[in-house]
Write a protein that holds these residues in place. Structure first.
Motif, PDB file in Angstrom:
ATOM      1  N   UNK A 132     127.842  44.115  17.054  1.00 28.10           N
ATOM      2  CA  UNK A 132     126.465  45.305  16.968  1.00 28.10           C
ATOM      3  C   UNK A 132     126.421  45.315  15.587  1.00 28.10           C
ATOM      4  N   UNK A 133     125.206  45.528  15.383  1.00 24.94           N
ATOM      5  CA  UNK A 133     124.575  45.669  14.030  1.00 24.94           C
ATOM      6  C   UNK A 133     123.678  47.029  13.915  1.00 24.94           C
ATOM      7  N   UNK A 134     124.151  48.122  13.106  1.00 28.09           N
ATOM      8  CA  UNK A 134     123.264  49.257  13.052  1.00 28.09           C
ATOM      9  C   UNK A 134     122.624  49.295  11.806  1.00 28.09           C
ATOM     10  N   UNK A 288     121.969  39.386  24.883  1.00 30.01           N
ATOM     11  CA  UNK A 288     121.860  40.703  23.588  1.00 30.01           C
ATOM     12  C   UNK A 288     120.488  40.888  23.439  1.00 30.01           C
ATOM     13  N   UNK A 289     120.099  41.853  22.321  1.00 32.96           N
ATOM     14  CA  UNK A 289     118.907  41.907  21.769  1.00 32.96           C
ATOM     15  C   UNK A 289     119.102  43.130  21.104  1.00 32.96           C
ATOM     16  N   UNK A 306     121.177  45.996  17.086  1.00 35.72           N
ATOM     17  CA  UNK A 306     121.064  44.464  17.393  1.00 35.72           C
ATOM     18  C   UNK A 306     122.430  43.730  17.724  1.00 35.72           C
ATOM     19  N   UNK A 307     122.482  43.628  18.955  1.00 32.55           N
ATOM     20  CA  UNK A 307     123.960  42.842  19.337  1.00 32.55           C
ATOM     21  C   UNK A 307     123.931  42.125  20.389  1.00 32.55           C
ATOM     22  N   UNK A 308     125.098  41.486  20.645  1.00 34.53           N
ATOM     23  CA  UNK A 308     125.181  40.612  21.900  1.00 34.53           C
ATOM     24  C   UNK A 308     126.473  40.628  22.579  1.00 34.53           C
ATOM     25  N   UNK A 309     126.689  40.246  23.746  1.00 30.53           N
ATOM     26  CA  UNK A 309     127.862  40.068  24.341  1.00 30.53           C
ATOM     27  C   UNK A 309     128.241  38.817  25.093  1.00 30.53           C
ATOM     28  N   UNK A 310     129.359  38.151  24.868  1.00 27.95           N
ATOM     29  CA  UNK A 310     129.472  36.785  25.490  1.00 27.95           C
ATOM     30  C   UNK A 310     130.628  37.207  26.546  1.00 27.95           C
TER      31      UNK A 310
END
Length: 431
Positions: A132-134, A288-289, A306-310
């Motif tokens: 995650x990037x805040x 993600x998104x 913005x983030x993603x999950x694998x």
RNA sequence: GCGGUAUUGGUGAAGUGGUUAACACACUGGUUUGUGGAUCCAGCACGCGUGAGUUCGAUUCUCACAUACCGCCCCA
């Protein structure tokens, strides 16, 4: 069998666990290059953390949540995904404070829980690696995070992946599109599948994602969200696509792609594989998104994210399918062969001395015959054996054998105990 | 939550309503009172997912349950 593991869970045994470590280590190394730092949050949270963030109509909340009331009558839920907990922690620890550098970049890895029907690559307890990037609206963040995800798969050697992106726009975009979509779909109401009929008013975007063939035919002519993007949203998307192009990262825009969780807006993306190991067609292994309203939703200041999950399980299936193996090596330097129970103590002292010198060592504990012990040493790919029997015991020596060449020599025990490393080099010079 | 298929030893598996549940691999032991992927020999399921029923008798038939896999749903 009296006890078996709960449905949809797995024991990850040695042999398999090395692969997990390999993937996790690779992630840590790479994420560090991008200066993301690890965050660890609880496996369970107050139910509301998830229901508020995921959206009350999402399937995750309505039917897949592992929730319960604890002894203090608190409504608790096991985390079904990673973002909500991280956002909660972000808010609770005031990581939005001005002295914090923006974007605030974190990653996590761990188990998630969803009450679902298990299938290949779909477990009730499963694992995700996420980031995650805040704090930044910049499309560059979108691109960098997507690039990092692609980079991760590249590092692992995974090939044949597809990066699909879409934009869900901002609030105005969604409102306008929502209306247009409903207007378009309502005349087809009767033709739609039952599921889609139900979704039409609750969450019409989901109709786009229907797997029903007839639904897909109808949806094919539906208005595209891309035609409803506000100038701001359009600019954001344009920046993202041009930067992806600048980085030579292939992608395709899929206007029908949606997300299972309601908190997304602007850029969303999926990385998909069509490995048969994961079932027919393209399967998502990373999704993600952007979620610009989520921090606020959980009580923090307006903060973009913005983030993603694998999905780990899916990724591992993919690795297996593509014959990618972890560079497993925990080589056995020395196998101590003890002949007769009288050598037990000396064998113990030997392995401990070798380990103390920084080498790996193992021995037999079953008082097996030398032949069997050598067989084990061979199977374990021991580089060296040290044999000790009654004769060696009285002589205070040990028989050293290079398992690759078969060469043997006799060495005083004292040499092993005082300078194993030196002895190892001297008698076991490999090149 | 709904459908379908499956469930035999450490593993891969064959098999039958009726005294001893093939075969292979692995493992252990012997052939070689102390030396390693070979040969040969031997051992290795008081039991055929769990529970109940049918039957003179079930691992084999029926039902329920559990789990796995596949499809739907949804998703990582």
């Amino acid at each position: 069998m009296k006890y078996q593991r709960p449905k949809g869970t797995a024991d990850i045994l040695p042999g398999e666990s090395e692969k997990w470590s390999y993937v996790e280590d690779t992630a840590r190394l790479l994420f560090d290059d991008y200066q993301f730092h690890e965050i660890r949050t609880p496996l369970f949270e107050n139910f509301e953390v998830f229901s508020r963030s995921a959206g009350d109509t999402s399937d995750v909340v309505t039917k897949e949540m592992y929730d319960f009331h604890d002894k203090g009558d608190r409504h608790i839920a096991l985390r079904p995904e990673g973002t909500a907990g991280v956002v909660r922690a972000y808010v609770e620890n005031k990581l939005y404070a001005p002295e914090q550098e923006k974007p605030y970049k974190v990653f996590y890895m761990g188990q998630m829980y969803r009450y679902e029907r298990p299938q290949s690559g779909r477990m009730r307890e499963f694992h995700q690696i996420g980031v995650e990037a805040f704090g930044s609206d910049s499309p560059a963040v979108d691109v960098e995070v997507m690039a990092m995800a692609m980079d991760f798969f590249k590092q692992l050697g995974v090939t044949n992946l597809k990066l699909a992106i879409n934009s869900l726009g901002d609030k105005e975009t969604r409102a306008a599109y929502h209306q247009a979509l409903v207007d378009y779909l309502e005349p087809h109401m009767a033709e739609l599948s039952e599921d889609s009929q139900a979704r039409l008013h609750k969450n019409p975007l989901r109709v786009l994602d229907s797997k029903d063939k007839h639904d897909q035919e109808i949806v094919a002519d539906a208005p595209s969200i891309l035609d409803f993007l506000t100038p701001t949203a359009q600019n954001h998307l344009d920046s993202v696509t041009s930067m992806l192009t600048a980085l030579a990262i292939p992608f395709e825009v899929d206007a029908t792609m949606v997300r299972g969780l309601d908190y997304y807006n602007h850029t969303i993306f999926e990385i998909e594989s069509q490995s048969p190991a994961l079932g027919r067609g393209w399967t998502t292994i990373c999704g993600g998104g952007r979620y610009n309203g989520l921090v606020e939703e959980l009580g923090g200041p307006e903060t973009p994210g913005f983030g993603f999950g694998i999905g780990m399980e899916r990724l591992l299936l993919l690795l297996q399918d593509q014959d990618i193996t972890a560079p497993i090596d925990n080589p056995l330097d020395v196998y101590v062969v003890g002949i007769g129970e009288a050598t037990n103590v000396e064998s113990l002292k030997l392995v401990q001395a070798i380990r103390g010198a920084g080498f790996s060592a193992d021995r037999d504990y079953m008082d097996r015959k030398p032949k069997a012990q050598f067989k084990t040493a061979d199977r374990r790919h021991a580089r060296m054996t040290m044999t000790i029997g009654e004769q060696e015991l009285t002589d205070q020596t040990v028989n050293v054998k290079n398992m690759a060449t078969g060469d043997q020599t006799t060495v005083p025990l004292s040499e092993v105990y005082t300078d194993f490393a030196g002895m190892f080099d001297k008698y076991f010079d490999e090149d």
